[in-house]
Design a protein around this motif. Structure first.
Motif, PDB file in Angstrom:
ATOM      1  N   THR A 176     -16.573  36.462  33.662  1.00  0.00           N
ATOM      2  CA  THR A 176     -16.321  37.106  32.369  1.00  0.00           C
ATOM      3  C   THR A 176     -17.604  37.277  31.571  1.00  0.00           C
ATOM      4  O   THR A 176     -17.880  38.346  31.034  1.00  0.00           O
ATOM      5  CB  THR A 176     -15.309  36.285  31.553  1.00  0.00           C
ATOM      6  OG1 THR A 176     -14.138  36.081  32.345  1.00  0.00           O
ATOM      7  CG2 THR A 176     -14.955  36.982  30.259  1.00  0.00           C
ATOM      8  N   ASP A 192      -7.786  33.075  24.628  1.00  0.00           N
ATOM      9  CA  ASP A 192      -8.937  33.569  23.868  1.00  0.00           C
ATOM     10  C   ASP A 192     -10.223  32.890  24.342  1.00  0.00           C
ATOM     11  O   ASP A 192     -10.219  31.707  24.699  1.00  0.00           O
ATOM     12  CB  ASP A 192      -8.784  33.273  22.377  1.00  0.00           C
ATOM     13  CG  ASP A 192      -7.798  34.174  21.670  1.00  0.00           C
ATOM     14  OD1 ASP A 192      -7.402  35.209  22.247  1.00  0.00           O
ATOM     15  OD2 ASP A 192      -7.420  33.837  20.527  1.00  0.00           O
ATOM     16  N   ALA A 229     -16.891  40.213  20.940  1.00  0.00           N
ATOM     17  CA  ALA A 229     -17.523  41.207  21.815  1.00  0.00           C
ATOM     18  C   ALA A 229     -18.847  40.695  22.355  1.00  0.00           C
ATOM     19  O   ALA A 229     -19.452  39.783  21.794  1.00  0.00           O
ATOM     20  CB  ALA A 229     -17.760  42.502  21.039  1.00  0.00           C
ATOM     21  N   ARG A 237     -15.851  44.667  24.500  1.00  0.00           N
ATOM     22  CA  ARG A 237     -14.979  43.614  23.972  1.00  0.00           C
ATOM     23  C   ARG A 237     -14.804  42.505  25.001  1.00  0.00           C
ATOM     24  O   ARG A 237     -14.805  42.766  26.202  1.00  0.00           O
ATOM     25  CB  ARG A 237     -13.619  44.184  23.612  1.00  0.00           C
ATOM     26  CG  ARG A 237     -13.691  45.114  22.404  1.00  0.00           C
ATOM     27  CD  ARG A 237     -12.331  45.530  21.941  1.00  0.00           C
ATOM     28  NE  ARG A 237     -11.452  44.423  21.644  1.00  0.00           N
ATOM     29  CZ  ARG A 237     -11.324  43.852  20.437  1.00  0.00           C
ATOM     30  NH1 ARG A 237     -12.040  44.300  19.436  1.00  0.00           N
ATOM     31  NH2 ARG A 237     -10.497  42.853  20.241  1.00  0.00           N
ATOM     32  N   ARG A 278     -12.014  40.183  26.050  1.00  0.00           N
ATOM     33  CA  ARG A 278     -10.565  40.117  25.846  1.00  0.00           C
ATOM     34  C   ARG A 278      -9.976  38.768  26.269  1.00  0.00           C
ATOM     35  O   ARG A 278     -10.510  38.106  27.148  1.00  0.00           O
ATOM     36  CB  ARG A 278      -9.893  41.224  26.631  1.00  0.00           C
ATOM     37  CG  ARG A 278     -10.391  42.595  26.195  1.00  0.00           C
ATOM     38  CD  ARG A 278      -9.414  43.671  26.591  1.00  0.00           C
ATOM     39  NE  ARG A 278      -9.920  44.986  26.247  1.00  0.00           N
ATOM     40  CZ  ARG A 278      -9.755  45.553  25.061  1.00  0.00           C
ATOM     41  NH1 ARG A 278      -9.121  44.930  24.115  1.00  0.00           N
ATOM     42  NH2 ARG A 278     -10.223  46.766  24.826  1.00  0.00           N
ATOM     43  N   ALA A 279      -8.874  38.437  25.614  1.00  0.00           N
ATOM     44  CA  ALA A 279      -8.108  37.261  26.016  1.00  0.00           C
ATOM     45  C   ALA A 279      -7.522  37.530  27.397  1.00  0.00           C
ATOM     46  O   ALA A 279      -7.303  38.676  27.790  1.00  0.00           O
ATOM     47  CB  ALA A 279      -7.004  36.980  25.011  1.00  0.00           C
ATOM     48  N   ARG A 280      -7.284  36.461  28.112  1.00  0.00           N
ATOM     49  CA  ARG A 280      -6.697  36.571  29.445  1.00  0.00           C
ATOM     50  C   ARG A 280      -5.440  35.711  29.490  1.00  0.00           C
ATOM     51  O   ARG A 280      -5.472  34.552  29.080  1.00  0.00           O
ATOM     52  CB  ARG A 280      -7.708  36.064  30.476  1.00  0.00           C
ATOM     53  CG  ARG A 280      -7.241  36.213  31.903  1.00  0.00           C
ATOM     54  CD  ARG A 280      -8.299  35.785  32.858  1.00  0.00           C
ATOM     55  NE  ARG A 280      -8.322  34.331  32.869  1.00  0.00           N
ATOM     56  CZ  ARG A 280      -9.256  33.604  33.449  1.00  0.00           C
ATOM     57  NH1 ARG A 280     -10.278  34.181  34.031  1.00  0.00           N
ATOM     58  NH2 ARG A 280      -9.192  32.295  33.447  1.00  0.00           N
TER      59      ARG A 280
END
Length: 105
Positions: free
Chosen positions: A18, A38, A91, A99, A101-103
């Motif tokens: 990530t 988050d 970001a 961005r 992003r939450a996963r």
């Protein structure tokens, strides 16, 4: 982290793929509450001198249980326990803007 928006630099491989070592992030204090999945900036209660970027997994003991995205690196709540979240990563602004992003967990 005193301002509502703060810049943070990623150090180490614990959030790969990530985030990568050297990524520059924009972090927000306040705003909506942290949710599981988050990416956050936090401090482990057992290591208050260490600011970390990890993924929030679940609320625990008034703080959060955090894990890195790289399963081979265990410098997260498995090693240090519960953490207090300081902000939520919004970001990456360098070197690959976008961005974070939450996963779903």
């Amino acid at each position: 982290m005193r301002r509502p928006l703060t810049a943070v630099l990623v150090s180490g491989p614990s959030m790969a793929p990530t985030l990568r070592h050297g990524d520059a992030l924009l972090v927000r204090r306040g705003g909506r509450p942290v949710r599981p999945g988050d990416v956050v900036v936090a401090v482990f209660r057992s290591r208050p001198d260490l600011l970390v970027v990890k993924r929030a997994v679940r609320p625990q003991d008034g703080g959060w249980w955090l894990l890195g995205d790289n399963d081979l690196v265990t410098d997260d709540s498995r090693a240090y326990g519960v953490a207090d979240v300081r902000g939520r990563v919004l970001a990456r602004y360098w070197p690959r803007p976008g961005r974070v992003r939450a996963r779903p967990l």
